[in-house]
Design a protein around this motif. Structure first.
Motif, PDB file in Angstrom:
ATOM      1  N   ILE A   1       0.926  -1.128   0.028  1.00  0.00           N
ATOM      2  CA  ILE A   1      -0.054  -0.009   0.062  1.00  0.00           C
ATOM      3  C   ILE A   1       0.811   1.286   0.016  1.00  0.00           C
ATOM      4  O   ILE A   1       1.561   1.698   0.746  1.00  0.00           O
ATOM      5  CB  ILE A   1      -0.988  -0.107   1.210  1.00  0.00           C
ATOM      6  N   GLY A   2       1.003   1.837  -1.076  1.00  0.00           N
ATOM      7  CA  GLY A   2       1.947   3.086  -0.966  1.00  0.00           C
ATOM      8  C   GLY A   2       2.710   3.085  -2.335  1.00  0.00           C
ATOM      9  O   GLY A   2       2.552   2.228  -3.103  1.00  0.00           O
TER      10      GLY A   2
ATOM     11  N   LEU B   1       2.993   6.448   0.307  1.00  0.00           N
ATOM     12  CA  LEU B   1       1.791   7.224   1.025  1.00  0.00           C
ATOM     13  C   LEU B   1       2.615   8.529   1.527  1.00  0.00           C
ATOM     14  O   LEU B   1       3.427   8.723   2.050  1.00  0.00           O
ATOM     15  CB  LEU B   1       1.048   6.608   2.118  1.00  0.00           C
TER      16      LEU B   1
ATOM     17  N   ALA C   1      -3.589  10.566   1.326  1.00  0.00           N
ATOM     18  CA  ALA C   1      -2.574   9.780   0.107  1.00  0.00           C
ATOM     19  C   ALA C   1      -3.414   8.753  -0.517  1.00  0.00           C
ATOM     20  O   ALA C   1      -4.634   8.211   0.052  1.00  0.00           O
ATOM     21  CB  ALA C   1      -1.583   8.910   0.994  1.00  0.00           C
ATOM     22  N   ARG C   2      -3.425   8.941  -1.726  1.00  0.00           N
ATOM     23  CA  ARG C   2      -4.165   8.268  -2.625  1.00  0.00           C
ATOM     24  C   ARG C   2      -3.264   7.054  -3.313  1.00  0.00           C
ATOM     25  O   ARG C   2      -2.323   7.082  -3.403  1.00  0.00           O
ATOM     26  CB  ARG C   2      -4.612   8.883  -3.972  1.00  0.00           C
ATOM     27  N   THR C   3      -4.104   5.930  -3.024  1.00  0.00           N
ATOM     28  CA  THR C   3      -3.242   4.583  -3.390  1.00  0.00           C
ATOM     29  C   THR C   3      -4.461   3.750  -4.040  1.00  0.00           C
ATOM     30  O   THR C   3      -5.574   3.994  -4.104  1.00  0.00           O
ATOM     31  CB  THR C   3      -2.855   3.801  -2.301  1.00  0.00           C
ATOM     32  N   GLU C   4      -3.833   2.680  -4.740  1.00  0.00           N
ATOM     33  CA  GLU C   4      -4.938   1.655  -5.056  1.00  0.00           C
ATOM     34  C   GLU C   4      -4.565   0.118  -4.641  1.00  0.00           C
ATOM     35  O   GLU C   4      -3.561  -0.327  -4.252  1.00  0.00           O
ATOM     36  CB  GLU C   4      -4.648   1.539  -6.525  1.00  0.00           C
ATOM     37  N   VAL C   5      -5.775  -0.350  -4.024  1.00  0.00           N
ATOM     38  CA  VAL C   5      -5.610  -1.833  -3.290  1.00  0.00           C
ATOM     39  C   VAL C   5      -6.794  -2.480  -4.076  1.00  0.00           C
ATOM     40  O   VAL C   5      -7.835  -2.084  -3.885  1.00  0.00           O
ATOM     41  CB  VAL C   5      -5.796  -1.604  -1.761  1.00  0.00           C
TER      42      VAL C   5
ATOM     43  N   ARG D   1      -9.641   2.587  -5.755  1.00  0.00           N
ATOM     44  CA  ARG D   1      -8.715   3.629  -5.633  1.00  0.00           C
ATOM     45  C   ARG D   1      -9.068   4.014  -4.040  1.00  0.00           C
ATOM     46  O   ARG D   1     -10.196   4.072  -3.839  1.00  0.00           O
ATOM     47  CB  ARG D   1      -8.906   5.015  -6.387  1.00  0.00           C
TER      48      ARG D   1
ATOM     49  N   TRP E   1      -8.294   6.416  -0.323  1.00  0.00           N
ATOM     50  CA  TRP E   1      -7.585   7.318   0.289  1.00  0.00           C
ATOM     51  C   TRP E   1      -7.294   6.843   1.643  1.00  0.00           C
ATOM     52  O   TRP E   1      -8.077   6.447   2.248  1.00  0.00           O
ATOM     53  CB  TRP E   1      -8.534   8.298   0.329  1.00  0.00           C
TER      54      TRP E   1
ATOM     55  N   HIS F   1      -0.556   5.824   7.911  1.00  0.00           N
ATOM     56  CA  HIS F   1       0.476   6.080   7.151  1.00  0.00           C
ATOM     57  C   HIS F   1       1.580   5.008   7.598  1.00  0.00           C
ATOM     58  O   HIS F   1       2.077   3.877   6.856  1.00  0.00           O
ATOM     59  CB  HIS F   1       1.102   7.118   6.680  1.00  0.00           C
TER      60      HIS F   1
END
Length: 149
Positions: A119-120, A122, A127-131, A135, A137, A143
């Motif tokens: 994840i990250g 970040l 922080a925007r991430t994709e899991v 998408r 936040w 973090h």
């Protein structure tokens, strides 16, 4: 783990495999940017104040009414986001769905990902991430836990 993370872990245990142990907990939000929640809050306050002002309903003005209208905006914004719990267990990275309102009570498993799924990176307040193809936040408060993934 923080007390909040421990509480979330206890509530999530029923959705995990028997004997699976939780190492880290990360809360996240899917959908629109969390910054839009503030926009909805302010827009609701302004819109309802304009309606109240045009209707000359002076008894509906003041701080309590402003807070109530802001909450209406915040609730309206909940239609555009989803809440997630990402768990790092001894066997997998597990993404759980939980309700839009109230305390964190996971409802179902959305994805089980292999260990090592990151994840990250970040940074920033949100922080925007994709899991798992979604998408998400992640607030700065989580973090450090997300870095362990």
């Amino acid at each position: 783990m923080s007390r909040q993370a421990e509480r979330i872990g206890r509530r999530s245990q029923g959705l995990l495999e028997p004997g699976e142990r939780i190492g880290r907990v990360v809360l996240a939000q899917g959908g629109i940017s969390p910054w839009w929640q503030a926009v909805f809050f302010v827009a609701a306050v302004v819109a309802i104040r304009l309606v109240v002002g045009s209707a000359e309903l002076a008894e509906l003005s003041g701080v309590p009414w402003g807070i109530a209208t802001g909450l209406i905006g915040a609730v309206a914004s909940s239609a555009f986001f989803s809440r997630r719990v990402v768990l790092l267990t001894d066997r997998a990275v597990v993404v759980l769905e939980y309700g839009r309102f109230g305390p964190v009570k996971p409802r179902r498993v959305l994805a089980r990902l292999p260990l090592g799924t990151g994840i990250g990176p970040l940074s920033g307040l949100w922080a925007r991430t994709e899991v798992a193809g979604e998408r998400l936040w992640v607030h700065r408060r989580w973090h450090g836990d997300a870095a362990a993934f």
